[in-house]
Every structure is written in C-alpha cells, then in structure tokens.
Design a protein around this motif. Structure first.
Motif, PDB file in Angstrom:
ATOM      1  N   PHE A 146       0.842  -1.190   0.000  1.00 45.93           N
ATOM      2  CA  PHE A 146       0.000   0.000   0.000  1.00 45.93           C
ATOM      3  C   PHE A 146       0.873   1.234   0.000  1.00 45.93           C
ATOM      4  CE2 PHE A 146       0.622  -1.021   4.491  1.00 45.93           C
ATOM      5  CZ  PHE A 146       0.987   0.197   5.040  1.00 45.93           C
ATOM      6  N   GLU A 147       0.313   2.319  -0.502  1.00 50.14           N
ATOM      7  CA  GLU A 147       0.974   3.626  -0.473  1.00 50.14           C
ATOM      8  C   GLU A 147       0.005   4.607   0.143  1.00 50.14           C
ATOM      9  OE1 GLU A 147       2.512   4.985  -4.192  1.00 50.14           O
ATOM     10  OE2 GLU A 147       3.376   3.040  -4.677  1.00 50.14           O
ATOM     11  N   THR A 148       0.452   5.322   1.159  1.00 50.88           N
ATOM     12  CA  THR A 148      -0.398   6.306   1.816  1.00 50.88           C
ATOM     13  C   THR A 148       0.487   7.317   2.522  1.00 50.88           C
ATOM     14  OG1 THR A 148      -2.349   6.553   3.218  1.00 50.88           O
ATOM     15  CG2 THR A 148      -0.661   5.032   3.987  1.00 50.88           C
ATOM     16  N   ALA A 149      -0.150   8.261   3.185  1.00 52.51           N
ATOM     17  CA  ALA A 149       0.585   9.274   3.951  1.00 52.51           C
ATOM     18  C   ALA A 149      -0.107   9.455   5.297  1.00 52.51           C
ATOM     19  CB  ALA A 149       0.610  10.597   3.194  1.00 52.51           C
ATOM     20  N   GLU A 150       0.686   9.767   6.316  1.00 50.93           N
ATOM     21  CA  GLU A 150       0.108  10.015   7.636  1.00 50.93           C
ATOM     22  C   GLU A 150      -0.493  11.414   7.664  1.00 50.93           C
ATOM     23  OE1 GLU A 150       1.779  11.966  10.306  1.00 50.93           O
ATOM     24  OE2 GLU A 150       3.497  12.535   9.135  1.00 50.93           O
ATOM     25  N   VAL A 151      -1.183  11.755   8.756  1.00 47.74           N
ATOM     26  CA  VAL A 151      -1.907  13.019   8.807  1.00 47.74           C
ATOM     27  C   VAL A 151      -0.998  14.232   8.643  1.00 47.74           C
ATOM     28  CG1 VAL A 151      -3.893  12.166  10.095  1.00 47.74           C
ATOM     29  CG2 VAL A 151      -1.916  13.021  11.340  1.00 47.74           C
ATOM     30  N   GLY A 152       0.278  14.103   8.942  1.00 49.92           N
ATOM     31  CA  GLY A 152       1.217  15.202   8.747  1.00 49.92           C
ATOM     32  C   GLY A 152       1.744  15.300   7.325  1.00 49.92           C
ATOM     33  N   GLY A 153       1.388  14.335   6.472  1.00 53.88           N
ATOM     34  CA  GLY A 153       1.801  14.378   5.074  1.00 53.88           C
ATOM     35  C   GLY A 153       2.981  13.489   4.729  1.00 53.88           C
ATOM     36  N   ARG A 154       3.661  12.941   5.722  1.00 54.28           N
ATOM     37  CA  ARG A 154       4.809  12.079   5.432  1.00 54.28           C
ATOM     38  C   ARG A 154       4.338  10.733   4.891  1.00 54.28           C
ATOM     39  NH1 ARG A 154       7.218  13.260  11.100  1.00 54.28           N
ATOM     40  NH2 ARG A 154       5.695  11.642  11.453  1.00 54.28           N
ATOM     41  N   PRO A 155       5.091  10.162   3.941  1.00 54.32           N
ATOM     42  CA  PRO A 155       4.709   8.857   3.402  1.00 54.32           C
ATOM     43  C   PRO A 155       4.805   7.768   4.478  1.00 54.32           C
ATOM     44  CG  PRO A 155       6.682   9.702   2.296  1.00 54.32           C
ATOM     45  CD  PRO A 155       6.276  10.706   3.307  1.00 54.32           C
ATOM     46  N   VAL A 156       3.929   6.788   4.363  1.00 61.56           N
ATOM     47  CA  VAL A 156       3.914   5.668   5.300  1.00 61.56           C
ATOM     48  C   VAL A 156       4.068   4.385   4.503  1.00 61.56           C
ATOM     49  CG1 VAL A 156       2.504   4.371   6.941  1.00 61.56           C
ATOM     50  CG2 VAL A 156       2.424   6.859   6.940  1.00 61.56           C
ATOM     51  N   SER A 157       4.999   3.551   4.954  1.00 56.21           N
ATOM     52  CA  SER A 157       5.154   2.230   4.348  1.00 56.21           C
ATOM     53  C   SER A 157       5.364   1.218   5.464  1.00 56.21           C
ATOM     54  CB  SER A 157       6.345   2.195   3.385  1.00 56.21           C
ATOM     55  OG  SER A 157       7.557   2.251   4.106  1.00 56.21           O
ATOM     56  N   LEU A 158       4.989   0.012   5.199  1.00 51.33           N
ATOM     57  CA  LEU A 158       5.121  -1.044   6.180  1.00 51.33           C
ATOM     58  C   LEU A 158       6.593  -1.338   6.470  1.00 51.33           C
ATOM     59  CD1 LEU A 158       3.092  -2.595   7.759  1.00 51.33           C
ATOM     60  CD2 LEU A 158       3.119  -4.354   6.022  1.00 51.33           C
ATOM     61  N   ALA A 159       7.420  -1.250   5.448  1.00 54.72           N
ATOM     62  CA  ALA A 159       8.839  -1.559   5.609  1.00 54.72           C
ATOM     63  C   ALA A 159       9.520  -0.616   6.601  1.00 54.72           C
ATOM     64  CB  ALA A 159       9.537  -1.483   4.259  1.00 54.72           C
ATOM     65  N   ALA A 160       9.058   0.619   6.695  1.00 56.98           N
ATOM     66  CA  ALA A 160       9.678   1.598   7.582  1.00 56.98           C
ATOM     67  C   ALA A 160       9.157   1.513   9.016  1.00 56.98           C
ATOM     68  CB  ALA A 160       9.440   3.001   7.034  1.00 56.98           C
ATOM     69  N   MET A 161       8.248   0.589   9.296  1.00 55.35           N
ATOM     70  CA  MET A 161       7.624   0.532  10.615  1.00 55.35           C
ATOM     71  C   MET A 161       8.268  -0.478  11.559  1.00 55.35           C
ATOM     72  SD  MET A 161       3.786   1.666  10.158  1.00 55.35           S
ATOM     73  CE  MET A 161       3.937   2.182  11.825  1.00 55.35           C
ATOM     74  N   GLY A 162       9.402  -1.026  11.198  1.00 56.11           N
ATOM     75  CA  GLY A 162      10.098  -1.949  12.096  1.00 56.11           C
ATOM     76  C   GLY A 162       9.716  -3.402  11.862  1.00 56.11           C
ATOM     77  N   GLU A 163      10.250  -4.273  12.734  1.00 58.89           N
ATOM     78  CA  GLU A 163      10.043  -5.712  12.583  1.00 58.89           C
ATOM     79  C   GLU A 163       8.685  -6.185  13.084  1.00 58.89           C
ATOM     80  OE1 GLU A 163      13.200  -7.917  14.397  1.00 58.89           O
ATOM     81  OE2 GLU A 163      14.744  -6.685  13.456  1.00 58.89           O
ATOM     82  N   ARG A 164       8.126  -5.493  14.102  1.00 60.00           N
ATOM     83  CA  ARG A 164       6.872  -5.940  14.714  1.00 60.00           C
ATOM     84  C   ARG A 164       5.875  -4.795  14.831  1.00 60.00           C
ATOM     85  NH1 ARG A 164       8.013  -6.429  19.526  1.00 60.00           N
ATOM     86  NH2 ARG A 164       5.964  -7.028  20.188  1.00 60.00           N
ATOM     87  N   PRO A 165       5.438  -4.229  13.730  1.00 67.46           N
ATOM     88  CA  PRO A 165       4.470  -3.130  13.854  1.00 67.46           C
ATOM     89  C   PRO A 165       3.114  -3.621  14.367  1.00 67.46           C
ATOM     90  CG  PRO A 165       4.859  -3.635  11.547  1.00 67.46           C
ATOM     91  CD  PRO A 165       5.793  -4.486  12.343  1.00 67.46           C
ATOM     92  N   LEU A 166       2.491  -2.779  15.167  1.00 71.88           N
ATOM     93  CA  LEU A 166       1.140  -3.008  15.668  1.00 71.88           C
ATOM     94  C   LEU A 166       0.229  -2.063  14.900  1.00 71.88           C
ATOM     95  CD1 LEU A 166      -0.868  -4.201  17.753  1.00 71.88           C
ATOM     96  CD2 LEU A 166      -0.237  -2.296  19.250  1.00 71.88           C
ATOM     97  N   VAL A 167      -0.868  -2.588  14.358  1.00 70.03           N
ATOM     98  CA  VAL A 167      -1.758  -1.776  13.531  1.00 70.03           C
ATOM     99  C   VAL A 167      -3.184  -1.878  14.084  1.00 70.03           C
ATOM    100  CG1 VAL A 167      -2.566  -1.329  11.174  1.00 70.03           C
ATOM    101  CG2 VAL A 167      -0.301  -2.351  11.537  1.00 70.03           C
ATOM    102  N   GLY A 168      -3.842  -0.728  14.203  1.00 69.95           N
ATOM    103  CA  GLY A 168      -5.228  -0.685  14.650  1.00 69.95           C
ATOM    104  C   GLY A 168      -6.070   0.081  13.653  1.00 69.95           C
ATOM    105  N   PHE A 169      -7.277  -0.403  13.404  1.00 74.22           N
ATOM    106  CA  PHE A 169      -8.213   0.233  12.483  1.00 74.22           C
ATOM    107  C   PHE A 169      -9.440   0.669  13.275  1.00 74.22           C
ATOM    108  CE2 PHE A 169      -5.598  -2.524   9.960  1.00 74.22           C
ATOM    109  CZ  PHE A 169      -5.387  -1.814   8.787  1.00 74.22           C
ATOM    110  N   PHE A 170      -9.808   1.945  13.136  1.00 76.27           N
ATOM    111  CA  PHE A 170     -10.895   2.523  13.913  1.00 76.27           C
ATOM    112  C   PHE A 170     -11.841   3.321  13.023  1.00 76.27           C
ATOM    113  CE2 PHE A 170      -7.152   2.193  16.582  1.00 76.27           C
ATOM    114  CZ  PHE A 170      -7.645   1.554  17.710  1.00 76.27           C
ATOM    115  N   SER A 171     -13.090   3.423  13.460  1.00 76.85           N
ATOM    116  CA  SER A 171     -14.088   4.276  12.818  1.00 76.85           C
ATOM    117  C   SER A 171     -14.682   5.170  13.903  1.00 76.85           C
ATOM    118  CB  SER A 171     -15.181   3.423  12.179  1.00 76.85           C
ATOM    119  OG  SER A 171     -16.251   4.240  11.764  1.00 76.85           O
ATOM    120  N   PRO A 172     -14.871   6.454  13.628  1.00 76.85           N
ATOM    121  CA  PRO A 172     -15.417   7.336  14.661  1.00 76.85           C
ATOM    122  C   PRO A 172     -16.888   7.048  14.990  1.00 76.85           C
ATOM    123  CG  PRO A 172     -15.183   8.523  12.597  1.00 76.85           C
ATOM    124  CD  PRO A 172     -14.556   7.178  12.400  1.00 76.85           C
TER     125      PRO A 172
END
Length: 191
Positions: free
Chosen positions: A63-89
């Motif tokens: 996937f290709e996306t950007a965080e709320v500050g505009g910086r690109p986000v990739s899974l590879a840059a998140m370390g060996e054990r990233p924790l991911v949460g999905f939320f809806s308001p």
C-alpha cells in the motif's frame, strides 16, 4: 358521553396493538444480537471466512499512503513488529477499545514509529479519534476501503493486527489477544 367512551376504547386498542408490535421488535432484536454474537464467535465473519482482518500467517498487501502530517507511510519503515489498529469514529466498540490500544501503544518499546493507527472517515469526522492517537501512533486517515484497509483485508471495526517478520502474527476484533501476543514477543527470552 358515548363518543368519549368509544374514543377511550379506540385509544386503548391502539396502545395494546403498539405494545404487541414493540414486544415483537424487541424479541427480533434479541434474536439478531444472539445470531451476530454466534457469528462473531465462530470466526466466519469478514473476508474469506476470517475475523475482521487477515488471519495469522497471511502476508499483508502493498500500500501507499501518507500520515496526517503528510509524510509517506510504508510497512517496511515501521520496524520488525508493527502493531496496527483500524478505527471508525462511528463505531461503539472502537470507542471502547481505543483507550486500551492507546495505553498499550504508549508502553511499546518501539514507540509511535512502530504503531500504525488507521482511522476511517473524513478529517472532520475523525479529528477526535486522531487527537487521541497522535501521541502514541503514526496516524493515517482514509475513506472506507482505502488502500491500507484493503492491504490488511479489513472488513469490520475495530480491527487489530500484529505483524511479525512481515506476516500477520495475530489479528482480531478483540484487542486483548493481540496485545498479549505483542507483550509476550516484546519480552526477551531468558537463556
């Protein structure tokens, strides 16, 4: 006087009919709640028969996306054990589990750089949730079925995923099992 008596009888009958319909609706709601709980417990909801995200052992899509500050986000840059949460308001279980997720994320050794929180909705809808998550996670706001949700096979909210060595180590609707696996993996083995 006869008109008044007839009117009272009519109002009484309408109230009785309304009461019968209300009991019927409540009974059906209880049945539906029981059926939904049974489906959730059996693990047959979601994509491909899994819970609300890819199952353990699955590989996350690109996937290709950007965080709320505009910086690109990739899974590879998140370390060996990233924790991911999905939320809806708009999701009551999300509101219940959000504080647990934030507390756990704050205590993780990798810090916010190894925690990804995906909030689904418009920036206006998600501002409160984003504010709670920004101190402890990299936060992405995207529309429903955005690129990160598709990459993780998310079909419901909330969804939690722990990645280990590039594959899903644990995932689910309940945060506790995912957090337990994360905490156990973070403790160095004696020996």
């Amino acid at each position: 006087m006869a008109y008044l008596t007839a009117a009272l009888i009519l109002v009484g009958l309408l109230a009785l009919i309304n009461l019968v319909f209300t009991f019927g609706v409540v009974r059906r709601l209880r049945e539906h709640t029981a059926e939904l709980a049974a489906l959730r417990g059996s693990g047959v909801t979601g994509v491909g028969g899994t819970d609300v995200a890819l199952p353990a052992g699955a590989t996350v899509g690109a996937f290709e996306t950007a965080e709320v500050g505009g910086r690109p986000v990739s899974l590879a840059a998140m370390g060996e054990r990233p924790l991911v949460g999905f939320f809806s308001p708009h999701c009551a279980p999300c509101k219940e589990r959000l504080p647990l997720f934030a507390e756990h994320a704050a205590s993780r050794p990798g810090g916010a750089g190894e925690v990804l929180a995906v909030v689904v909705g418009t920036p206006e809808e998600t501002s409160d949730v984003v504010a709670q998550l920004l101190p402890v996670a990299t936060v992405v706001v995207e529309p429903d079925q955005g690129p990160v949700q598709r990459a993780f096979g998310v079909s419901g909210f909330p969804a939690f995923v722990l990645l280990e060595d590039g594959v899903v180590g644990a995932s689910g609707f309940d945060f506790e099992p995912v957090a337990s696996r994360d905490a156990a993996a973070a403790v160095p083995s004696a020996g």
